[in-house]
Design an enzyme around this catalytic site. Structure first.
Site, PDB file in Angstrom:
ATOM      1  N   GLU A 175      -5.137 -10.921  -0.299  1.00 29.19           N
ATOM      2  CA  GLU A 175      -4.589  -9.934  -1.243  1.00 29.19           C
ATOM      3  C   GLU A 175      -3.289 -10.424  -1.860  1.00 29.19           C
ATOM      4  O   GLU A 175      -2.616 -11.304  -1.327  1.00 29.19           O
ATOM      5  CB  GLU A 175      -4.359  -8.589  -0.567  1.00 29.19           C
ATOM      6  N   GLU A 318      -2.174 -13.132   1.403  1.00 35.92           N
ATOM      7  CA  GLU A 318      -2.946 -13.980   0.487  1.00 35.92           C
ATOM      8  C   GLU A 318      -4.292 -14.426   1.054  1.00 35.92           C
ATOM      9  O   GLU A 318      -5.103 -15.002   0.355  1.00 35.92           O
ATOM     10  CB  GLU A 318      -2.177 -15.249   0.080  1.00 35.92           C
TER      11      GLU A 318
END
Length: 351
Positions: A175, A318
């Protein structure tokens, strides 16, 4: 809503007969019983997920879902929101942390704009699935409508399914969204029915009011919006995030297609909790990667009944932890395929 319902209906429990076969083979390998520890457990899980004694886990992709958060208006983070769009554009260029780690296993990075506050150029290498320009400020009202929450989940399902149809056989969740530890802590507070101060941490950089202010914002948002503890979509809509919903969709799609999905840290685990609330069978398909430094991460993992494999003091997000865990999946598969059983070794010695 139809796509979400169809996906949930397609999720079945793990293949327990294949898991028994995998355990029998592992117990017969040339080693003391249990001596490869969690590598053995992981191998059994992968066989149960795929229905194969020697699963192929060689085409990897991490789906990075990007979105902004209206609650940033409350000063819950020290980072400017334009970092979200900057980093979203940086993923296709290979310049982020997850990109660097993913290279060690040639994992593909798939970047999806679910709700970035700015427009992403169509030639930037980002999949544009924007539902809205960031969530609304949950301190003033619901973060999004119920329909938008469902849309976010279905975006994740669509993107993950497309990658699986291209041949990807293991997924990771990632994300990007400045401020997203705030809705993550809010979701966890509702699901755990606890005070937000138990699950709220520093994030990528807490605002000038410190963690106390962040906790207060979360507490007030829950009191204002009154999310229903027993309705995961209502929780996601009232105090959640678009990228959290999309990651939940990725997890649901992986389970529906009998593919393992490696989750990252705190925010990915919250997405996994949402997916699990929608369909408890998804838990069998989830492979946890690392123990995030965020205080809520351990609590969320315990609620889900999973134990992260790695202790690396990471909190980047991430999908970086998922990328780091991919080689462990490779090792589990190699153990199953390449390590001889005692019986096989005896036959070789007789030749």
């Amino acid at each position: 809503m139809q796509l979400l319902q169809q996906t949930i209906q397609n999720i079945q429990s793990a293949d327990h007969k294949m898991m028994e076969q995998a355990r029998e083979r592992i117990d017969g390998l040339c080693k003391p019983p249990g001596s490869l520890g969690r590598l053995e457990t992981l191998a059994v899980q992968l066989s149960g997920i795929t229905g194969e004694l020697f699963p192929a886990i060689d085409k990897k992709a991490i789906i990075v879902c990007a979105a902004d958060h209206g609650v940033c208006d409350e000063g819950v983070t020290s980072n400017p929101q334009n970092v979200t769009v900057f980093q979203t554009l940086n993923f296709p260029r290979g310049g982020t942390g997850v990109c660097a780690v993913a290279k060690i296993t040639n994992a593909k990075i798939v970047t999806v704009d679910v709700g970035v506050k700015e427009d992403i150029p169509h030639d930037a290498g980002v999949i544009i699935k924007k539902i809205k320009y960031g969530t609304d400020n949950m301190a003033k009202g619901p973060a999004m409508s119920r329909e938008e929450a469902i849309q976010s989940i279905e975006v994740g399902i669509e993107v993950a399914t497309e990658e699986i149809n291209k041949g990807i056989n293991v997924l990771g969740t990632g994300e990007m969204g400045i401020g997203n530890t705030t809705p993550s802590a809010a979701i966890l507070s509702v699901l755990r029915e606890c005070n937000p101060n138990e699950v709220t941490g520093f994030g990528a950089g807490v605002g000038p009011g410190g963690i106390a202010h962040k906790v207060e914002v979360i507490h007030n948002a829950i009191a204002l919006n009154k999310p229903n503890r027993h309705d995961a979509i209502d929780i996601l809509a009232k105090v959640g995030g678009l990228e959290i919903g999309a990651m939940a969709g990725v997890i649901l799609a992986a389970a529906a297609h009998r593919k393992p999905v490696v989750i990252d840290g705190f925010i990915s685990t919250i997405a996994a909790l949402i997916a699990n609330e929608l369909e408890p069978n998804v838990k069998a398909y989830i492979v946890p990667s690392h123990a995030s430094e965020e205080p809520g991460a351990k609590i969320a993992a315990e609620m889900l009944g999973i134990e992260p494999m790695l202790q690396m003091n990471m909190r980047l997000g991430e999908g970086s932890g998922a990328a780091l865990a991919f080689p462990i999946l490779d090792a589990a598969c190699s153990m199953m395929k390449n390590m001889a059983t005692l019986e096989e070794s005896m036959l070789l010695l007789k030749k």
